[in-house]
Design an enzyme around this catalytic site. Structure first.
Site, mmCIF file in Angstrom:
data_model
loop_
_atom_site.group_PDB
_atom_site.id
_atom_site.type_symbol
_atom_site.label_atom_id
_atom_site.label_comp_id
_atom_site.label_asym_id
_atom_site.label_seq_id
_atom_site.Cartn_x
_atom_site.Cartn_y
_atom_site.Cartn_z
ATOM 1 N N GLY A 1 0.788 -1.230 0.000
ATOM 2 C CA GLY A 1 0.000 0.000 0.000
ATOM 3 C C GLY A 1 0.816 1.275 0.000
ATOM 4 N N GLU B 1 7.905 -5.728 8.419
ATOM 5 C CA GLU B 1 8.538 -6.964 8.904
ATOM 6 C C GLU B 1 7.992 -7.412 10.259
ATOM 7 O OE1 GLU B 1 10.887 -5.385 5.984
ATOM 8 O OE2 GLU B 1 11.776 -7.178 6.804
#
Ligand code: FES
Ligand code: FES
Length: 912
Positions: free
Chosen positions: A641, A871
């Site tokens: 995004g 992450e």
């Protein structure tokens, strides 16, 4: 050749129109649809019936177009997503709902998902969750974690907010419509039909010497084959790598291959010739050589050395030390220790590496899926040996990356092929060659000992980890450096020692995969934290809260954050679920002898951006005479995004609605370098550059209009209108001269995170910000079968400021799905699991409900306080699952994935 036998006149309806094809026997329907009729909305992820990306409707039934011979379509009706999107009410509704729920991230699976969902909704307009899971079970998604897709198909109400799209508002993706309409063009979707194709010749052995025969003769004797490529075609240097000091991988091996799947040559030919090409006929002779495939053998003095100067195959190491870990462990009241292992994990994005290249005015243009266009340009400049200005990288849409598309793959073959033939060329890896040749998550071998006082304070932490970095360095040095910095987890540990090594083997190169080694080290640390708490008789959640890092407390690198440390808030947010689920599990287990439930938790942290190295992003913006606001946004959106988040940040800084902004994406000719999409850096680093660019552009406007800093702007139809306390001011943009790009006002700004180098003990300021996370999971274990089924996740993430809460949820859910795969099912074994039916990733039926709790502990460096997220989302997942398994069964898993076979042997071993 008998045409009557080998071709079939096939007339059918395609999206309501009559079409006729003449496919040879055995040609796939997907091939005809894509190449003959231009239906590139039919995606191909495996060509083997495993991924479902190619799903189309044939007489209203969903089928894998890659498995259906084209001639079987004769007389039937074939519908694809682009046709359905135009004409089918269910598809139109679904397209809205997919966008409202963020159910399409990269979008490569979306056509298959939506087509399957249309078939379901035609039969059953109000399906329940289980019915959706059954109907969509054959389509894989690697990005979303499936729950948003389920929400969209069952028609759950969405929470789309203010259309201005300022920071903090949930809006649809700004680029979402193309994904649900089947218009998104990925790496294999951009080449014109009939373009020459490339076939790469690869090593069938883990290690081999080889010699090539007479390739000129081979080409002249092979109908439709136009050229070949070998190392001799490389005008520059036959080497690439992502870290300059560790560049070691050849584009084409020259005398010896170091891993199974390594390229030695390529042939270029017409699509028909490449389709029929038998690699067995290629003139190469192989001699298999002894190989090392594990890190223990690789470090023996008798082992073959893969690279000169890397003694005992040790590529490099990382080290962090503070206080005196040994002395602290000696005085600890309680200690625990363990030896943990994990295997290769494959990225398994649904889009294989693919692209297209052509010569334009003497320059080579490469259109391919990538996470790092400017790094691709850097690499090609070295390989091609031409001036940097002679190459242009124009990224396509990316059908998932997760780290592996940071490394070049198809790009050099494409560029060399276009330059050698002077014609356009294309290349799409087969699933097998993608899995053989792309980078993997590093296998790990970790030993850890941790001590604590009776009060539950950590005293002493000694970590040693070896990582199989495979045949070439790739991001191995980054893994080696990151792990010691992160192995503590987000905790206060004054006496700490962590050492890591990357070891070469004749395995595929291991590189970047969401977390750069941190998910592996988190398994060891978080599982032993659980054991320590149990040994001390302290509640596992409270034990973590006691030791959680806080503001003004040094990290293991001696870095002190005066603000922004949100791990305590993440852990505290899990307390209600922790108390409730512990009770629920105890109640369930009391009457269930064989099926056992357990609850587990784990935490994680992740430093955003490069470790103690510059990693700037630059964002350019401008306003045209007609009032169009243009944002040159070069941060690759690989589904997470970035296009939306960075546009929202820019819009907020400029003070305009996000839908008034025109995006120009990454293109090395027209958009500045926003760095690579990795290390959770785009929202933070490129977001800051976008904020600065928006702020600077606004300042220029305010100056021209001479209005107050809080003036409300409306930029439209050739004017800027500003309203402040003094009233309305209108400025005609036609009064300004446009520059060469057509901008009358422009701003280009750069942001580089402030970090400081690490000294020889790993002390310094590696990152300007960390993000924090804690996950809780409930699992059910069938102790007779050894199967583990997660039933519920609760995930708390400190993102500083959620720029778009819907996208935060999407990242969290997708990360959890990947963490679940790593914990329970995923293990890549070279030569054995080189496809998506032997290598298992989670399906829609494997992911339980996920509650996402967004914590906003603002970070002083982040744009509007935001922290990176990419992450963190899977770091706590695997250890939380392993801790839940221990809670359910008493069995402590030390090796992932915890497959049923491993679970059974542990359960039996535990019982005897
Ligand atoms: S491409 Fe057909 S199932 Fe994967
Ligand atoms: S959105 Fe499903 S694979 Fe990317």
């Amino acid at each position: 050749m008998d045409d009557h036998v080998n071709t079939n006149t096939t007339a059918f309806q395609l999206n309501g129109k009559s079409v006729t094809a003449h496919p040879e026997t055995g040609v796939r329907l997907s091939q005809i649809l894509r190449e003959e009729f231009g239906a590139r909305d039919v995606k191909v992820g495996c060509n083997a019936g495993d991924c479902g990306a190619c799903t189309v409707l044939v007489d209203s039934n969903p089928v894998c177009a890659c498995l259906m011979p084209a001639h079987q379509a004769a007389g039937r009706s074939v519908e694809t997503i682009s046709g359905l999107y135009q004409t089918d009410d269910h598809a139109k509704d679904l397209a809205e709902r997919f966008q409202d729920h963020g159910a399409a991230q990269c979008g490569i699976c979306t056509p298959g998902m939506m087509v399957s969902a249309v078939a379901l909704l035609r039969e059953n307009p109000t399906p329940n969750v289980e019915e959706v899971q059954n109907a969509l079970g054959g389509v894989l998604c690697r990005c979303t974690g499936y729950r948003k897709i389920i929400d969209a198909v069952i028609g759950l109400p969405a929470n789309i907010g203010n259309i201005d799209g300022q920071v903090g508002e949930t809006i649809r993706k700004v680029d979402g419509e193309g994904k649900v309409a089947g218009r998104e063009a990925f790496g294999d979707d951009v080449a014109p039909a009939g373009t020459l194709e490339i076939f790469v010749i690869r090593s069938p052995f883990h290690r081999a010497s080889f010699s090539l025969g007479d390739l000129d003769e081979f080409v002249s004797n092979s109908q439709g084959i136009e050229a070949f490529l070998t190392a001799e075609d490389i005008g520059g240097r036959n080497v690439f790598g992502v870290i300059p000091q560790f560049m070691d991988q050849p584009v084409f091996a020259e005398t010896e291959t170091r891993f199974r799947g390594e390229a030695v040559a390529a042939v270029i030919g017409t699509p028909e010739a490449i389709a029929k090409f038998n690699p067995e006929t290629f003139p190469v002779s192989w001699t298999e050589l002894p190989a090392v495939n594990d890190i223990v053998s690789a470090q023996k003095s008798t082992a073959i050395q893969l690279h000169e100067g890397r003694k005992l195959n040790v590529m490099c190491g990382g080290f962090v030390s503070s206080g005196d870990a040994k002395a602290a462990l000696a005085r600890a009241d309680v200690t625990v220790e363990g030896h943990f292992n994990s295997g290769f994990v494959e990225h398994a994005y649904i889009e294989p590496e693919a692209g297209f290249a052509q010569m334009v005015n003497g320059r080579v243009e490469v259109h391919a899926c990538t996470q790092a266009p400017v790094m691709d340009l850097d690499s090609l400049t070295i390989i091609l040996g031409v001036d940097r200005a002679m190459t242009r990288i124009v990224p396509t849409a990316v059908g998932g990356g997760f780290g592996s598309k940071l490394d070049i793959s198809v790009q050099p073959f494409l560029a060399l092929g276009a330059m050698k033939t002077g014609k356009p060329v294309r290349l799409c890896y087969s699933r097998t060659e993608s899995m053989q040749s792309s980078t993997k998550r590093h296998p790990s071998d970790i030993q850890l000992k941790i001590g604590a006082t009776v009060e539950g304070k950590i005293t002493g932490f000694n970590f040693y980890g070896e990582f199989d970095t495979g045949a070439y360095a790739s991001w191995g040095p980054t893994v080696a450096n990151r792990v010691p910095v992160h192995a503590s987890g987000p905790y206060e540990i004054p006496d700490y020692r962590a050492e890591s090594k990357g070891i070469h083997t004749n395995n595929p190169p291991a590189g970047a995969f969401r977390g750069f080694g941190v998910p592996q080290s988190a398994i060891a640390q978080e599982c032993l934290f659980d054991e320590l708490a149990v040994k001390l008789g302290i509640d596992q959640l409270e034990f973590r809260i006691i030791n959680a890092l806080k503001n003004n407390v040094p990290t293991v690198c001696g870095q002190v954050f005066s603000q922004g440390v949100g791990i305590t808030e993440c852990l505290t947010a899990l307390r209600p679920a922790w108390l409730k689920e512990n009770k629920n599990c105890a109640t369930f287990n009391a009457t269930s002898p064989a099926i056992k439930r357990g609850v587990g938790l784990a935490a994680g942290w992740y430093g955003c951006g490069n470790t103690s190295l510059p990693n700037p992003s630059t964002i350019k913006s401008g306003i045209r005479t007609d009032g169009t606001i243009v944002l040159h946004q070069g941060a690759m959106d690989i589904g997470q995004g970035a296009n939306t988040v960075i546009a929202q940040i820019f819009a907020t800084a400029l003070g305009v609605p996000v839908d008034t902004i025109e995006l120009i994406g990454a293109d090395t000719d027209v958009t500045p370098d926003a760095g690579k999409t990795s290390a959770s850096r785009q929202t933070y680093v490129s977001g800051n550059a976008a904020r600065l660019s928006g702020t600077a552009l606004r300042a220029r406007i305010l100056e021209h209009l001479n209005v107050a800093s809080d003036a409300r702007l409306v930029i439209d139809a050739g004017t800027i209108q500003a309203n402040d306390k003094a009233g309305e001011h209108v400025f005609s943009l036609a009064t300004l001269d446009a520059d060469a790009e057509g901008y009358v006002l422009r701003a280009q700004e750069t942001y580089d995170p402030p970090t400081k180098p690490l000294d020889s003990n790993g002390q310094g300021e590696p990152y300007a910000q960390f993000g924090y996370a804690a996950h809780l999971v409930v699992v059910e274990v069938d102790t007779a079968l050894g199967t583990v089924k997660p039933l519920q996740f609760v995930a708390a993430h400190d993102v500083g400021q959620a720029i778009n809460p819907l996208l935060v949820e999407g990242q969290v859910q997708g990360g959890i799905a990947q963490g679940l795969g790593m914990a329970l099912m995923e293990e890549y074994i070279p030569g054995r699991t080189e496809n998506l039916h032997d290598y298992l990733i989670p399906t829609i039926g494997d992911i339980p409900p996920i509650e996402t709790i967004i914590i906003e502990e603002p970070d002083g460096h982040g744009p509007y306080g935001a922290k990176g997220l990419g992450e963190h989302v899977l770091i706590p997942t695997a250890p939380a699952i392993l801790n839940a398994i221990a809670d359910a069964t008493g069995v402590r898993v030390r090796q992932v994935p915890a497959t049923p076979a491993r679970m059974r042997s542990l359960i039996i071993g535990d019982a005897t």
